[in-house]
Design a protein around this motif. Structure first.
Motif, PDB file in Angstrom:
ATOM      1  N   TYR A 461      25.938   1.003 -25.496  1.00 14.78           N
ATOM      2  CA  TYR A 461      27.021   1.959 -25.281  1.00 14.78           C
ATOM      3  C   TYR A 461      26.459   3.181 -24.564  1.00 14.78           C
ATOM      4  O   TYR A 461      25.271   3.257 -24.237  1.00 14.78           O
ATOM      5  N   PHE A 484      31.891   5.017 -24.526  1.00 16.23           N
ATOM      6  CA  PHE A 484      31.847   3.920 -23.566  1.00 16.23           C
ATOM      7  C   PHE A 484      30.603   4.040 -22.684  1.00 16.23           C
ATOM      8  O   PHE A 484      30.136   5.161 -22.397  1.00 16.23           O
ATOM      9  N   PRO A 487      32.379   5.859 -19.186  1.00 17.49           N
ATOM     10  CA  PRO A 487      33.766   6.265 -19.440  1.00 17.49           C
ATOM     11  C   PRO A 487      34.455   6.739 -18.162  1.00 17.49           C
ATOM     12  O   PRO A 487      33.836   7.366 -17.295  1.00 17.49           O
ATOM     13  N   ASN A 616      40.302   2.346 -20.191  1.00 15.67           N
ATOM     14  CA  ASN A 616      39.031   2.682 -19.554  1.00 15.67           C
ATOM     15  C   ASN A 616      38.710   1.732 -18.398  1.00 15.67           C
ATOM     16  O   ASN A 616      38.321   2.181 -17.316  1.00 15.67           O
ATOM     17  N   ASN A 623      33.171  -0.530 -20.620  1.00 16.82           N
ATOM     18  CA  ASN A 623      33.150  -0.259 -22.067  1.00 16.82           C
ATOM     19  C   ASN A 623      31.763  -0.452 -22.672  1.00 16.82           C
ATOM     20  O   ASN A 623      31.247   0.409 -23.363  1.00 16.82           O
ATOM     21  N   THR A 624      31.174  -1.614 -22.442  1.00 15.95           N
ATOM     22  CA  THR A 624      29.844  -1.891 -22.985  1.00 15.95           C
ATOM     23  C   THR A 624      29.174  -2.924 -22.087  1.00 15.95           C
ATOM     24  O   THR A 624      29.852  -3.637 -21.337  1.00 15.95           O
TER      25      THR A 624
END
Length: 916
Positions: A461, A484, A487, A616, A623-624
């Motif tokens: 993250y 995130f 982000p 997002n 996000n990841t």
């Protein structure tokens, strides 16, 4: 591009060429049937053995070794010669399989039992198999068969003094099958040629013959009334059993599973129709006033194809009825006004005809008539739906949850039902199974197989996260205190509410905005506008105009159009949703996020956290990502890799004039977490992707552009393409290699690049299930096997590289593993590498914090296909619901209309994950 194409090209495993370059591994030994826990090597594969996919050169070893139960049972194959006959009748294309089965049964039991001893088995279409070579002249003979059984008193009465219809059934011997070829194939010494495929087909027909004669059936499943559920709308669910004889290393197995059949509710037709329409007054079935055109078409779509028995008014109670008749359509007038021409030249209404013929007036003369197969019009009140009749239509959306509830079973309950099904299948009591020498060992119980539980990938993250690297547990993780990875930002946005203001007032709207802003801050999304424009609109208005007005209101306030339009929808607003997505994705190129009024008005933090996952990536964020070590194949700097997912979706059965839609999804970033998509339209039910060359070229160009412009990498063309293909059956594997692979290669050639290609088919439509051996060896919450359970031996292909991976932690029912078949592999990946990579890709699905059942790019392609209707202007009146409304040239014209009205994505939308 030399050395890549052709049938001997690397990666194909076609004896001499394909598999030899993939490493020798340990010395191969001949495989034999084994219990889980007993290690066996690879089948001995001769160099002459050809395959469709890549030859297996090794098994995976990563993860924790476990043993699991599977819904397979041992099967001993016959030893004697099997004779294959073509069964042909002049109307074979139009006769239903059940009627064909009845004809063959009459042929063997009544017309010529002296010939058909022992009896042959038949698949309902063209294939008949026997253990005996029948003494036909020149191995062919034609028989006259009727459905009238002289052994049964009160057989159907003759109409107009004509005899019963005579069917010509021609049988011709086409082949002799020596089961030895099957044994050699299972040992890796024989190619999977036509003889092997026919032998497997024969065994499947043998095990299905008895139940298909006794029960309602649908391809490979049959259904009994031992467990049923009335779900309303004229439908009853029946529990069924699926069975399929499958090859595996060293032995044949029978795969048995439970299934669900949707049946028409038995009884008089009129109550059935009333229940479907949700009305009580019989006059609601009287066209055109009581039953308007729209409802009549809807009802016709539901009951067309159903078989009905006809209760003629003068028929004695003990008199046998005629065979069931098939409903083609329903009339647009009632029996009292629907006229037809008489043989003597006059005219009569249907009601008058039945009054005159049977001296009895109809009880409901204004109700519609049904047109049956021979064109006759029968009053609905005389029709009775027999029990156990499968409804071969899509279940209405409002009944989907009922079907799901009936078909969903806890793993332990499902396994018990499968075991109980052995008694219903009664292999040992079937004369057909016995005479072919086929033995299914149900007494030994479900097969125990070797499995492994793979380690989940670590996920990364963004900055500011309390725990920037996490490892999922049992297929799930949470976003608490995490930002995130990348982000997105939102400068300006607008809220449009379609729920009535009395139910979703200003205070509720303000709270919703506050909760969404709080959720965005928690995950790192920077929202600069804290007080967006909020507008209430009418769902009956012009949606496009309302969306544009909202955009202009945002511009008037912020001096720029919105980055995001949040739309609050009432329940059941499917058409509204489609119109909004068409505006955002196709027309304006702006991200739209739809929220359900009931959920977003309650302020649930988890709900808004899930919404942020979608927002997002729609705004271009990530996000990841998987940690580099978990996906070393993808993060190898010397071998830039693009991962693609492809799918095709087809119209519903019996729908004519409807197109198929294709989708291709690919990553553009180095971390294989940011995806783009392309969607096209093509000819109906065409499985191979027609525009794959152009779609692939577009994906490659965008990948190289993103890596150069955004990630600031030196322009490196991808060295590897991983192509995950969804939705193709085993019989279409060859077409993927012969049609789609060259299209991918041509796309590469047009860009003057030469990546090595790996093609993996991901299958979901199968009946393989895994079960923990004890309650302590599985997920405590669901009773399923753990996420990451992989099986690549015991039940897999005898020769080719495939594996089953249960990558998700199922919450309800029994989880279904995905089946991966490696069709082509120029990259020479080891089994462990592909299995771990596929598992890792199941963790980068942007819309959830759980691993999903198939790799994210394949999942995305499936979503993109299903959303193809968003590409049509809602005002263009493109109807996706009608079925059986067009034939011949009308269907072709309708298909061309769908193709010409299909709109491409907006240029801005193409660059983001709009489909999330």
């Amino acid at each position: 591009m030399s050395g890549r194409g052709g049938r001997g090209g690397r990666g194909r495993g076609r004896g001499g060429g394909g598999g030899s370059s993939r490493g020798t591994g340990s010395p191969a030994i001949s495989v034999a049937p084994s219990e889980a826990g007993v290690e066996v090597g690879l089948p001995t594969q001769g160099s002459h053995v050809a395959t469709v996919g890549v030859k297996r050169t090794g098994y995976g070893s990563g993860g924790r070794a476990v043993t699991v139960l599977t819904n397979h049972f041992r099967c001993q194959i016959p030893e004697g010669i099997i004779y294959h006959y073509d069964a042909i009748s002049p109307s074979e294309q139009t006769l239903p399989a059940k009627l064909n089965m009845d004809l063959i049964r009459m042929l063997q039991e009544v017309v010529a039992p002296h010939i058909f001893t022992p009896k042959a088995v038949y698949d309902g279409r063209k294939n008949m198999f026997s253990t005996y070579r029948y003494e036909f002249e020149n191995d062919t003979q034609t028989f006259d068969v009727t459905l009238v059984d002289p052994r049964v008193p009160d057989s159907p009465p003759r109409e107009n003094k004509r005899g019963p219809r005579v069917y010509k059934v021609k049988l011709t011997k086409v082949a002799e099958i020596n089961p030895e070829v099957l044994s050699r194939f299972l040992e890796g010494k024989q190619s999977q040629d036509n003889a092997v495929l026919t032998a497997i087909t024969a065994l499947n027909v043998v095990v299905r013959m008895e139940p298909t004669l006794k029960y309602p059936f649908n391809v490979r499943s049959f259904f009994t009334d031992q467990e049923t559920k009335d779900i309303g709308m004229g439908m009853v669910l029946w529990r069924g059993y699926f069975q399929s004889v499958r090859p595996s290393p060293g032995r044949m197995l029978v795969n048995i599973d439970i299934s669900t059949g949707t049946m028409y509710k038995p009884g008089p037709l009129i109550p059935l129709c009333l229940e479907y329409l949700g009305v009580r007054n019989v006059q609601a079935l009287a066209p055109p006033q009581g039953l308007d055109q729209r409802e009549r078409v809807r009802l016709q779509r539901f009951i067309s194809g159903a078989r009905v028995l006809v209760n003629n008014p003068g028929q004695a109670p003990n008199q046998r009825r005629r065979p069931p008749r098939v409903i083609k359509k329903i009339s647009d007038r009632g029996a009292s006004t629907l006229t037809f021409n008489l043989h003597d030249g006059g005219q009569s209404t249907v009601a008058q005809y039945f009054q005159r013929t049977y001296n009895r007036a109809l009880q409901y003369p204004t109700v519609f008539c049904v047109e049956v197969g021979n064109g006759a019009m029968i009053p609905a009140e005389l029709c009775v739906v027999p029990p156990g009749q499968i409804m071969r239509k899509q279940v209405p959306p409002e009944k989907t949850s009922d079907v799901l509830a009936f078909s969903t079973k806890h793993p332990n309950d499902r396994l018990n039902s499968i075991k109980a099904g052995l008694g219903v299948l009664a292999y040992g009591q079937s004369e057909y199974v016995r005479q072919f020498g086929l033995h299914v060992d149900g007494a030994a119980g479900p097969l125990s197989v070797n499995a492994r539980v793979l380690n989940p990938p670590s996920l990364m993250y963004g900055r500011g996260s309390k725990q920037p690297v996490i490892t999922p547990r049992e297929g799930a993780w949470n976003m608490a205190d995490k930002k995130f990875y990348n982000p997105a930002a939102i400068d300006s946005w607008v809220v449009v509410i379609y729920e009535r203001q009395a139910r979703f007032n200003q205070q509720v709207a303000d709270d919703m905005v506050k909760n969404l802003l709080t959720a965005c801050r928690a995950v790192g999304i920077a929202v600069r506008e804290q007080d967006p424009v909020i507008r209430w609109e009418s769902a009956q208005g012009r949606i496009t105009e309302q969306m544009r007005n909202a955009g202009h209101a945002c511009r008037a306030k912020n001096n720029k159009f919105p980055d995001l339009i949040v739309v609050v929808l009432p329940e059941g607003a499917t058409n509204l949703y489609v119109a909004i997505k068409h505006f955002g994705d196709i027309q304006a190129g702006v991200a739209t996020q739809c929220l359900k009024a009931l959920k977003c008005g309650r302020g649930n933090a988890q709900y808004f956290a899930n919404v942020c996952l979608k927002i997002n990536v729609k705004r271009g964020g990530v996000n990841t990502i998987p940690e580099a070590r978990a996906v070393s194949i993808l993060t190898d700097a010397h071998n830039p890799t693009i991962v693609m997912g492809a799918d095709v979706i087809h119209p519903a059965a019996h729908s004519e004039g409807r197109p198929s839609f294709t989708a291709l999804v690919a990553n553009v970033d180095a971390n294989s977490a940011k995806y783009i998509a392309d969607c096209r339209v093509q000819a109906s039910r065409q499985e191979m992707i027609e525009d794959l060359e152009a779609m692939t070229k577009s994906m490659l160009e965008q990948y190289m552009g993103y890596r150069r412009m955004v990630e600031k990498q030196k322009l490196l063309p991808p060295k590897r393409i991983l192509f995950y293909r969804d939705g193709v059956s085993e019989g279409q594997f060859r077409q993927v290699l012969d049609i789609e692979l060259p299209r991918i290669k041509r796309a590469c050639e047009s860009l003057n690049i030469d990546p090595k290609i790996t093609i993996i088919v991901v299958g979901k439509r199968h009946h393989v299930r895994f079960f923990p051996k004890t309650s302590n060896e599985g997920d405590k919450r669901s009773g399923n096997c753990f996420a990451g359970t992989v099986v690549d031996r015991d039940i897999t292909h005898p020769i080719e590289q495939d594996f089953y991976l249960q990558s998700h932690a199922g919450l309800l029912g029994t989880s279904r593993p995905a089946h991966y078949n490696v069709l082509y592999d120029e990259n020479n990946f080891q089994a462990d590498g592909l299995q771990q990579l596929s598992f890792a890709l199941c963790h980068v699905y942007a819309r959830s914090t759980r691993s999903v059942s198939i790799p994210a790019p394949v999942y995305y392609a499936d979503i993109v296909c299903s959303r193809a209707k968003h590409h049509y202007d809602p005002d263009a009146q493109m109807d996706f619901t009608e079925t059986e409304t067009a034939t011949g040239s009308d269907a072709l014209a309708q298909l061309k209309r769908f193709q010409s009205n299909f709109k491409p994505l907006h240029a801005t939308t193409k660059k983001v994950m709009y489909f999330s």
